[in-house]
Write a protein that holds these residues in place. Structure first.
Motif, mmCIF file in Angstrom:
data_model
loop_
_atom_site.group_PDB
_atom_site.id
_atom_site.type_symbol
_atom_site.label_atom_id
_atom_site.label_comp_id
_atom_site.label_asym_id
_atom_site.label_seq_id
_atom_site.Cartn_x
_atom_site.Cartn_y
_atom_site.Cartn_z
ATOM 1 N N THR A 78 0.827 -1.208 0.000
ATOM 2 C CA THR A 78 0.000 0.000 0.000
ATOM 3 C C THR A 78 0.862 1.260 0.000
ATOM 4 O O THR A 78 0.410 2.324 -0.435
ATOM 5 C CB THR A 78 -0.937 -0.007 1.224
ATOM 6 N N SER A 79 2.107 1.150 0.474
ATOM 7 C CA SER A 79 3.005 2.307 0.474
ATOM 8 C C SER A 79 3.418 2.702 -0.932
ATOM 9 O O SER A 79 3.735 3.866 -1.182
ATOM 10 C CB SER A 79 4.263 1.998 1.291
ATOM 11 N N ILE A 80 3.415 1.741 -1.842
ATOM 12 C CA ILE A 80 3.941 2.016 -3.183
ATOM 13 C C ILE A 80 2.852 2.103 -4.251
ATOM 14 O O ILE A 80 2.891 3.002 -5.101
ATOM 15 C CB ILE A 80 4.990 0.939 -3.582
ATOM 16 N N LEU A 81 1.867 1.195 -4.227
ATOM 17 C CA LEU A 81 1.050 1.045 -5.428
ATOM 18 C C LEU A 81 0.006 2.136 -5.657
ATOM 19 O O LEU A 81 -0.179 2.553 -6.803
ATOM 20 C CB LEU A 81 0.380 -0.329 -5.454
ATOM 21 N N PRO A 82 -0.723 2.622 -4.646
ATOM 22 C CA PRO A 82 -1.723 3.662 -4.956
ATOM 23 C C PRO A 82 -1.144 4.860 -5.697
ATOM 24 O O PRO A 82 -1.722 5.337 -6.677
ATOM 25 C CB PRO A 82 -2.256 4.044 -3.560
ATOM 26 N N HIS A 179 11.643 7.602 -11.370
ATOM 27 C CA HIS A 179 11.207 6.382 -10.673
ATOM 28 C C HIS A 179 9.705 6.471 -10.485
ATOM 29 O O HIS A 179 9.094 7.524 -10.708
ATOM 30 C CB HIS A 179 11.910 6.292 -9.317
ATOM 31 N N SER A 180 9.085 5.366 -10.067
ATOM 32 C CA SER A 180 7.646 5.371 -9.829
ATOM 33 C C SER A 180 7.304 5.566 -8.355
ATOM 34 O O SER A 180 6.138 5.703 -8.001
ATOM 35 C CB SER A 180 7.029 4.048 -10.321
ATOM 36 N N TYR A 181 8.317 5.548 -7.486
ATOM 37 C CA TYR A 181 8.106 5.860 -6.066
ATOM 38 C C TYR A 181 9.387 6.477 -5.523
ATOM 39 O O TYR A 181 10.416 6.511 -6.208
ATOM 40 C CB TYR A 181 7.703 4.611 -5.273
ATOM 41 N N CYS A 182 9.332 6.980 -4.305
ATOM 42 C CA CYS A 182 10.470 7.686 -3.720
ATOM 43 C C CYS A 182 11.473 6.697 -3.141
ATOM 44 O O CYS A 182 11.501 6.460 -1.922
ATOM 45 C CB CYS A 182 9.983 8.667 -2.664
ATOM 46 N N GLU A 183 12.280 6.130 -4.012
ATOM 47 C CA GLU A 183 13.349 5.231 -3.576
ATOM 48 C C GLU A 183 14.497 6.063 -3.014
ATOM 49 O O GLU A 183 14.787 7.155 -3.505
ATOM 50 C CB GLU A 183 13.818 4.404 -4.774
ATOM 51 N N HIS A 184 15.144 5.552 -1.975
ATOM 52 C CA HIS A 184 16.114 6.327 -1.212
ATOM 53 C C HIS A 184 17.189 6.971 -2.085
ATOM 54 O O HIS A 184 17.329 8.200 -2.135
ATOM 55 C CB HIS A 184 16.747 5.422 -0.142
ATOM 56 N N ILE A 185 17.980 6.154 -2.782
ATOM 57 C CA ILE A 185 19.086 6.685 -3.560
ATOM 58 C C ILE A 185 18.591 7.508 -4.749
ATOM 59 O O ILE A 185 19.205 8.525 -5.120
ATOM 60 C CB ILE A 185 20.027 5.554 -4.027
ATOM 61 N N ALA A 186 17.472 7.112 -5.362
ATOM 62 C CA ALA A 186 16.928 7.890 -6.482
ATOM 63 C C ALA A 186 16.600 9.311 -6.054
ATOM 64 O O ALA A 186 16.735 10.250 -6.842
ATOM 65 C CB ALA A 186 15.685 7.202 -7.035
ATOM 66 N N ALA A 280 12.498 -2.943 -9.687
ATOM 67 C CA ALA A 280 12.320 -2.290 -8.393
ATOM 68 C C ALA A 280 10.868 -2.344 -7.935
ATOM 69 O O ALA A 280 10.590 -2.434 -6.729
ATOM 70 C CB ALA A 280 12.797 -0.837 -8.466
ATOM 71 N N ASN A 281 9.931 -2.292 -8.871
ATOM 72 C CA ASN A 281 8.513 -2.421 -8.518
ATOM 73 C C ASN A 281 8.131 -3.865 -8.242
ATOM 74 O O ASN A 281 7.379 -4.139 -7.297
ATOM 75 C CB ASN A 281 7.643 -1.866 -9.651
ATOM 76 N N VAL A 282 8.659 -4.771 -9.050
ATOM 77 C CA VAL A 282 8.307 -6.184 -8.906
ATOM 78 C C VAL A 282 8.720 -6.733 -7.546
ATOM 79 O O VAL A 282 7.981 -7.475 -6.906
ATOM 80 C CB VAL A 282 8.945 -7.008 -10.055
ATOM 81 N N TYR A 283 9.904 -6.328 -7.070
ATOM 82 C CA TYR A 283 10.385 -6.901 -5.808
ATOM 83 C C TYR A 283 9.561 -6.431 -4.618
ATOM 84 O O TYR A 283 9.577 -7.064 -3.549
ATOM 85 C CB TYR A 283 11.878 -6.617 -5.638
ATOM 86 N N LEU A 284 8.797 -5.336 -4.778
ATOM 87 C CA LEU A 284 7.928 -4.886 -3.701
ATOM 88 C C LEU A 284 6.487 -5.351 -3.876
ATOM 89 O O LEU A 284 5.692 -5.248 -2.942
ATOM 90 C CB LEU A 284 7.956 -3.356 -3.606
#
Length: 312
Positions: A78-82, A179-186, A280-284
């Protein structure tokens, strides 16, 4: 969409998420499997929580850990997909500065918690298979509660420096995150400052925490496999081996793409960006979908309770 990528500013009020760069035309089509995986993850994990709560015979350490995993998967997906789906469907790419770092914290925190739960479940299976007579005395309810608390606190404390450091860097070049979400290093790569501290700390968390977790899981399953091959009958060996192999597949589906995504951010400059973002999306998304299927439906007690629920 803002044109602030060419404007000098400091700590913008919003960031711009691009989704999957290079595949913008396919965003709607990509959203279909993403949405299906999310729906399965939500439905499956809520079902696991409901069945374990309603069935007194499932109030055991293995199922307590399974409930922890289900709750973690619900938060993680839920943190990533909506937000990802709003990018795909409505081209709503803006995310507030503080909301971006909040999403970053939740994603990485619960990923570390999930890793810790996998270690706890591997330990539970090790005791259950290698020392079954002492299982009930070693993994009592207070011990399970302490393990769960330790796993959660570890995730909370280890990831706290991510947003703490990230919000203190000045962002004056661009606010566009590929990116599609706020990834740390990105995100921290956008800072116009020396981000070595954030980068080294991210490496520390990845290799010390996840590396150690993978070592503990490998040691547990090595001992489990030795115990399996010493079982007297072929049927018992095949049954136990089938269960453990399915568990290992879920664990590998979590760790391998995660490590690939992490290392690609730092060293994989030749990896196509769209391929990297998809992984990166698939692994989550894949582990939260697979966990209730592998751990839940393949467990006879849960499967029987689920069938009784539907037939009733």
């Amino acid at each position: 969409m803002s044109d602030s990528n060419t404007t000098d500013f400091k700590n913008p009020s919003t960031f711009i998420l691009l989704g999957i760069p290079g595949l913008e035309a396919a965003h709607v089509w990509i959203s279909i499997p993403f949405c299906a995986m999310y729906a399965i993850a939500i439905l499956g994990n809520i079902t696991i929580l409901f069945i374990v709560k309603m069935e007194p015979s499932l109030h055991k350490p293995m199922y307590y850990f399974l409930c922890m995993l289900a709750g973690t998967d619900l938060v993680l997906s839920t943190s990533i997909l909506p937000k990802t789906l709003t990018i795909f469907w409505f081209n709503s790419r803006e995310i507030d500065f503080s909301a971006c770092f909040t999403q970053m914290y939740f994603i990485h925190c619960f990923a570390v918690i999930e890793s810790g739960i996998f270690v706890a479940m591997a330990f539970d299976r090790y005791v259950a298979i290698c020392d079954p007579l002492r299982h009930s005395t070693i993994l009592t309810n207070p011990v399970v509660a302490k393990i769960g608390l330790a796993v959660v606190l570890r995730g909370i404390m280890l990831i706290l420096p991510y947003p703490f450091l990230g919000t203190r860097w000045p962002y004056c070049r661009t606010n566009i995150i590929p990116h599609s979400y706020c990834e740390h290093i990105a995100v921290v790569k956008l800072a116009c400052a020396d981000i070595s501290l954030s980068s080294y700390y991210g490496l520390f968390v990845a290799f010390l925490v996840r590396g150690l977790d993978m070592i503990f899981i490998a040691l547990s399953y090595t001992q489990i496999l030795r115990a399996i091959f010493s079982l007297p009958t072929k049927d018992a060996r095949l049954k136990t081996f089938g269960t453990c192999s399915s568990h290992l597949c879920v664990i590998l589906a979590f760790y391998i793409p995660g490590l690939f995504s992490f290392l690609t951010h730092r060293f994989g400059h030749n990896v196509p960006l769209h391929y990297h973002i998809l992984i990166a999306n698939v692994y989550l998304l894949v582990p939260p979908m697979l966990n209730p299927i592998i751990y839940g439906v393949s467990t006879k007690t849960i499967r029987d309770r689920l069938l009784r629920l539907f037939t009733h």
